[in-house]
Design a protein around this motif. Structure first.
Motif, short mmCIF file in Angstrom:
data_model
loop_
_atom_site.label_atom_id
_atom_site.label_comp_id
_atom_site.label_asym_id
_atom_site.label_seq_id
_atom_site.Cartn_x
_atom_site.Cartn_y
_atom_site.Cartn_z
N ASP A 194 -11.30 9.77 2.03
CA ASP A 194 -11.33 8.36 1.65
C ASP A 194 -10.48 8.09 0.42
O ASP A 194 -9.81 7.07 0.32
CB ASP A 194 -12.77 7.89 1.40
CG ASP A 194 -13.48 7.51 2.69
OD1 ASP A 194 -12.84 6.89 3.55
OD2 ASP A 194 -14.66 7.86 2.84
N PHE A 195 -10.52 9.03 -0.53
CA PHE A 195 -9.71 8.86 -1.73
C PHE A 195 -8.23 8.82 -1.37
O PHE A 195 -7.47 8.01 -1.91
CB PHE A 195 -9.97 10.00 -2.71
CG PHE A 195 -9.12 9.93 -3.96
CD1 PHE A 195 -9.46 9.11 -5.01
CD2 PHE A 195 -7.95 10.68 -4.07
CE1 PHE A 195 -8.67 9.02 -6.15
CE2 PHE A 195 -7.16 10.62 -5.20
CZ PHE A 195 -7.53 9.78 -6.24
N LYS A 217 -9.93 3.79 10.31
CA LYS A 217 -10.06 3.12 9.01
C LYS A 217 -8.92 2.15 8.73
O LYS A 217 -9.13 1.07 8.15
CB LYS A 217 -10.13 4.17 7.89
CG LYS A 217 -10.42 3.57 6.51
CD LYS A 217 -10.60 4.66 5.47
CE LYS A 217 -10.87 4.09 4.07
NZ LYS A 217 -12.17 3.41 3.99
N ASP A 234 -7.28 5.40 -0.06
CA ASP A 234 -7.35 4.26 -0.97
C ASP A 234 -5.95 3.74 -1.28
O ASP A 234 -5.04 4.52 -1.57
CB ASP A 234 -8.03 4.65 -2.29
CG ASP A 234 -9.54 4.73 -2.18
OD1 ASP A 234 -10.10 4.21 -1.19
OD2 ASP A 234 -10.17 5.30 -3.09
N GLY A 235 -5.78 2.44 -1.19
CA GLY A 235 -4.48 1.86 -1.50
C GLY A 235 -3.51 1.82 -0.35
O GLY A 235 -2.37 1.40 -0.51
N GLU A 255 -6.17 0.37 -6.28
CA GLU A 255 -7.26 0.34 -5.31
C GLU A 255 -8.16 1.56 -5.47
O GLU A 255 -7.73 2.62 -5.93
CB GLU A 255 -6.70 0.33 -3.87
CG GLU A 255 -6.00 -0.96 -3.48
CD GLU A 255 -6.95 -2.12 -3.29
OE1 GLU A 255 -8.18 -1.89 -3.20
OE2 GLU A 255 -6.48 -3.27 -3.23
N GLY A 256 -9.42 1.41 -5.10
CA GLY A 256 -10.37 2.51 -5.12
C GLY A 256 -11.00 2.71 -6.48
O GLY A 256 -10.62 2.09 -7.47
N HIS A 304 -6.98 14.96 -7.22
CA HIS A 304 -6.77 13.51 -7.34
C HIS A 304 -5.48 13.20 -8.10
O HIS A 304 -4.74 12.26 -7.74
CB HIS A 304 -7.97 12.87 -8.05
CG HIS A 304 -9.21 12.86 -7.21
ND1 HIS A 304 -10.44 12.49 -7.71
CD2 HIS A 304 -9.42 13.20 -5.92
CE1 HIS A 304 -11.35 12.58 -6.75
NE2 HIS A 304 -10.75 13.01 -5.66
N GLU A 321 -4.35 0.21 2.53
CA GLU A 321 -4.88 -0.83 3.40
C GLU A 321 -3.80 -1.72 3.99
O GLU A 321 -3.98 -2.30 5.07
CB GLU A 321 -5.91 -1.68 2.63
CG GLU A 321 -7.17 -0.94 2.22
CD GLU A 321 -7.01 -0.06 0.98
OE1 GLU A 321 -7.97 0.66 0.65
OE2 GLU A 321 -5.93 -0.09 0.36
N ASP A 341 -8.46 3.64 -9.11
CA ASP A 341 -7.30 2.76 -9.29
C ASP A 341 -5.98 3.40 -8.88
O ASP A 341 -5.00 3.38 -9.62
CB ASP A 341 -7.21 2.30 -10.76
CG ASP A 341 -8.36 1.40 -11.16
OD1 ASP A 341 -8.89 0.71 -10.27
OD2 ASP A 341 -8.74 1.40 -12.34
N ALA A 391 -1.30 1.19 -5.04
CA ALA A 391 -1.28 0.85 -3.61
C ALA A 391 0.14 0.89 -3.08
O ALA A 391 1.11 0.60 -3.80
CB ALA A 391 -1.88 -0.53 -3.39
#
Length: 258
Positions: free
Chosen positions: A165-166, A204, A169-170, A38-39, A131, A172, A42, A45
């Motif tokens: 946000d980073f 979120k 990601d994953g 995701e994101g 990251h 959700e 990648d 997740a």
């Protein structure tokens, strides 16, 4: 360039005769390929929707506490070198070190809950390193879930609000996440950032519960920090832990530093 699963042209039969994942230092794909990416970068997740929550948090460096209760969660709220050194779990996965991975299977035997590693990140550190550290935490989380069948609660960590946000990601498919208040309670600036991150995460993600690692003697400060989550209908649990017990036993033990 061939992918790690394409046939090796050196093989007369066209069949794969070499373990390309291992040769290319891509052994971790055996785990991350079983989840989705995701994101924009990648990230692997995670999924965490447990209705049963931990009632005690044991730190990685205190294995004697791993089974303090049947619902104890093992967490990594330590200096990175204590759980992510050259002999750490991530390197064991990355370099496909079967012996070292077996060491961790035995160390964590019977543990049903984990909180994903709290990797250190900093606003003045390059984005690539920040990251990459999140990715390492995700790879470890996927391994713990797949190899041990454990519930892995994703810890929310980020260097600045601009990059949160980073970190989300994953996640959700996660209705349960974890935060730490350690180091945030006594500093007004840091506390405000944590409160903002809690609000942003609640807005979120579709959360049902937040597990909080807090070492203050009482839960008063933690519950105030997570007031927005509570008012939004999210269950906030603050499990006991060794440092919390110690601070409660000490006179004036309200420190959030441990």
């Amino acid at each position: 360039m061939r992918t790690p699963t394409e046939p090796c042209p050196d093989s007369p039969s066209g069949r794969v005769s070499k373990d390309l994942k291992k040769l290319l230092n891509l052994s971790y794909l055996r785990y991350t390929n079983k989840t989705r990416a995701e994101g924009i970068h990648d990230l692997p997740a995670l999924s965490c929707n447990t209705s049963v929550l931990p009632d005690y948090i044991a730190l990685y460096n205190h294995p004697a506490d791993y089974h303090r209760t049947p619902l104890t969660a093992v967490a990594f709220y330590l200096y990175d070198s204590e759980f992510d050194g050259k002999d750490g779990l991530y390197n064991a996965i990355y370099y496909d070190d079967a012996k070292r991975q077996q060491f961790f299977r035995e160390r964590f035997a019977g543990v049903n809950f984990f909180i994903s590693p709290d990797v250190s990140q900093f606003g003045d550190l390059d984005d690539l390193e920040n990251h990459y550290r999140i990715k390492k935490s995700r790879v470890i989380a996927v391994w713990l879930a797949m190899e041990l069948g454990a519930v892995v609660i994703p810890h929310i960590t980020f260097p600045t609000m601009a990059s949160i946000d980073f970190s989300l990601d994953g996640l959700e498919d996660c209705s349960v996440v974890a935060f730490s208040t350690k180091g945030y309670v006594s500093d007004p600036v840091e506390r405000a950032i944590l409160e903002e991150s809690v609000r942003y995460t609640v807005d979120k993600l579709s959360l049902k519960a937040i597990v909080v690692y807090d070492v203050c003697a009482t839960d008063e400060n933690a519950l105030e920090i997570f007031k927005y989550a509570i008012e939004s209908g999210v269950e906030v649990v603050v499990p006991n832990n060794m440092l919390k017990e110690r601070n409660a036993a000490m006179k004036g033990g309200a420190s959030d530093e441990g």
